[in-house]
Structure formats: C-alpha cells, structure tokens
Design a protein around this motif. Sequence first.
Motif, mmCIF file in Angstrom:
data_model
loop_
_atom_site.group_PDB
_atom_site.id
_atom_site.type_symbol
_atom_site.label_atom_id
_atom_site.label_comp_id
_atom_site.label_asym_id
_atom_site.label_seq_id
_atom_site.Cartn_x
_atom_site.Cartn_y
_atom_site.Cartn_z
ATOM 1 N N VAL A 54 6.176 -7.436 -9.252
ATOM 2 C CA VAL A 54 5.104 -7.516 -10.246
ATOM 3 C C VAL A 54 4.638 -6.098 -10.555
ATOM 4 O O VAL A 54 4.680 -5.215 -9.695
ATOM 5 N N THR A 55 4.187 -5.897 -11.780
ATOM 6 C CA THR A 55 3.685 -4.598 -12.203
ATOM 7 C C THR A 55 2.344 -4.346 -11.537
ATOM 8 O O THR A 55 1.431 -5.159 -11.649
ATOM 9 N N PHE A 83 7.712 3.050 -1.319
ATOM 10 C CA PHE A 83 6.693 3.169 -0.282
ATOM 11 C C PHE A 83 6.821 1.927 0.612
ATOM 12 O O PHE A 83 7.923 1.457 0.829
ATOM 13 N N THR A 84 5.741 1.371 1.116
ATOM 14 C CA THR A 84 5.844 0.226 2.019
ATOM 15 C C THR A 84 6.361 -1.009 1.277
ATOM 16 O O THR A 84 7.408 -1.548 1.609
ATOM 17 N N SER A 85 5.623 -1.449 0.268
ATOM 18 C CA SER A 85 6.047 -2.607 -0.520
ATOM 19 C C SER A 85 6.089 -2.282 -2.012
ATOM 20 O O SER A 85 6.396 -3.138 -2.823
ATOM 21 N N SER A 86 5.785 -1.044 -2.355
ATOM 22 C CA SER A 86 5.757 -0.655 -3.768
ATOM 23 C C SER A 86 6.828 0.379 -4.084
ATOM 24 O O SER A 86 7.335 1.062 -3.190
ATOM 25 N N MET A 87 7.138 0.466 -5.371
ATOM 26 C CA MET A 87 8.129 1.410 -5.863
ATOM 27 C C MET A 87 7.625 2.018 -7.159
ATOM 28 O O MET A 87 7.101 1.310 -8.008
ATOM 29 N N GLU A 88 7.807 3.325 -7.308
ATOM 30 C CA GLU A 88 7.506 3.981 -8.572
ATOM 31 C C GLU A 88 8.801 4.049 -9.372
ATOM 32 O O GLU A 88 9.857 4.381 -8.837
ATOM 33 N N PHE A 113 5.631 -0.938 -9.161
ATOM 34 C CA PHE A 113 5.861 -2.362 -8.894
ATOM 35 C C PHE A 113 5.691 -2.655 -7.415
ATOM 36 O O PHE A 113 5.958 -1.794 -6.576
ATOM 37 N N VAL A 114 5.285 -3.889 -7.121
ATOM 38 C CA VAL A 114 5.193 -4.367 -5.747
ATOM 39 C C VAL A 114 6.187 -5.509 -5.588
ATOM 40 O O VAL A 114 6.243 -6.418 -6.430
ATOM 41 N N ALA A 115 6.978 -5.451 -4.519
ATOM 42 C CA ALA A 115 7.936 -6.512 -4.206
ATOM 43 C C ALA A 115 7.202 -7.661 -3.528
ATOM 44 O O ALA A 115 6.293 -7.431 -2.721
ATOM 45 N N LEU A 116 7.602 -8.891 -3.879
ATOM 46 C CA LEU A 116 6.934 -10.077 -3.345
ATOM 47 C C LEU A 116 7.909 -11.028 -2.652
ATOM 48 O O LEU A 116 9.080 -11.112 -3.023
ATOM 49 N N THR A 117 7.367 -11.761 -1.687
ATOM 50 C CA THR A 117 8.118 -12.836 -1.033
ATOM 51 C C THR A 117 8.061 -14.075 -1.929
ATOM 52 O O THR A 117 7.380 -14.078 -2.962
ATOM 53 N N ASP A 118 8.717 -15.143 -1.506
ATOM 54 C CA ASP A 118 8.655 -16.409 -2.247
ATOM 55 C C ASP A 118 7.237 -16.993 -2.241
ATOM 56 O O ASP A 118 6.904 -17.829 -3.063
ATOM 57 N N GLU A 119 6.409 -16.534 -1.286
ATOM 58 C CA GLU A 119 5.016 -16.990 -1.193
ATOM 59 C C GLU A 119 4.067 -16.037 -1.932
ATOM 60 O O GLU A 119 2.850 -16.099 -1.755
ATOM 61 N N THR A 123 6.082 -7.552 0.280
ATOM 62 C CA THR A 123 7.137 -7.487 1.286
ATOM 63 C C THR A 123 7.715 -6.065 1.317
ATOM 64 O O THR A 123 7.737 -5.386 0.282
ATOM 65 N N PRO A 124 8.156 -5.616 2.480
ATOM 66 C CA PRO A 124 8.711 -4.258 2.575
ATOM 67 C C PRO A 124 9.922 -4.055 1.666
ATOM 68 O O PRO A 124 10.686 -4.996 1.400
#
Length: 170
Positions: A54-55, A83-88, A113-119, A123-124
């Motif tokens: 997600v943005t 980074f931990t769960s985000s990416m530029e 953006f931040v990476a997400l789990t199915d929930e 997420t890392p």
Amino acid sequence: MEPRKAMDSLTIMTELVLPNDTNVFGNLMGGRLMYWMDIASALAAQKHCNAPVVTASVDNISFENPIKLGNVVHIEAKVTRAFTSSMEVHMKVWGEDLKKKHKYKSNEAYYTFVALTDENKPTPVPGLIPESEEEQRLFEGALRRRQIRLILGGKMKPDDAKELKALFEN
C-alpha cells in the motif's frame, strides 16, 4: 530473507496521452500522471518483496515539462532502499513526441510503500543491494528522505534524525 538487487525491481510502464487524460491546455493532468506513477511504483515494490503493498507516502514530485496530448509517457520505477516493512521507490518520467522523435524528461518522484500480510498487517521486506553509482547515491539519500518524511508526519523528533542533522553540522 535474502537481499535483492535494485535492478530486480525495475518496472517500466508506457501510456499514451488521450483526450480524457488532458486538461484545458492539452497537457496530461498531474493527477492522471500521479495515478500511473502509483501503479508503476507499486509494481516495483511488489516485485521487490513478493507481497501486496500500500502507498504510505508520496513526496518530491517535480513537474518539469508538460506532456502533450498524443505524446507517450514512459515511467521507470525502481526500489531505492528497503527498511523494516517499507520501501522507497524512485521514479523517472519521460514524455515522447513520436512524430518529432523527441524524448524529454518530464518528472521525478519518490513514493513509499508498506508490504502487507494477508491480514493487512505490515510484514518484513528483503534488504536492497544497490549496484550502480546512481543506485548507491539513491540508497544513501533514502535514509535522509525517510527521516524527513517521519519528521513531517510527526513520527520522529528532529533531534533523532542523526543522518539528516549531519548534513547541517560541521
């Protein structure tokens, strides 16, 4: 999690500027371009982490040259740092007049953006390996840009932004 090369996230998107995409001056609307940029950069982020994203932020969009009706838009997106769960993601945008065989720079921007789990929980993500000089320069600057975003968003105190402060101290 194995780090990935910046080049592995490279996404190139091409669009044709049609009448519905333009303003009263016959130029591509900024909002339409930002929409296309969001898609291209999200694809780059997803390629990097193999997860839905997600943005989280959009910053430093500089509109240099307008793209006219009938021209082609080329968007190049690549992850600059993870980074931990985000990416530029950094993007370069070009317009191209096919009749005149002229390609010109139009825009540049950074999306996060931040990476997400199915929930739908963060997420890392894998680390990033910059290879070229430009990738290294963008990688090094990403931490400072992140600190600016966090300060402006009220999530970091300016005194805690060590890398950013170092730019202004002797």
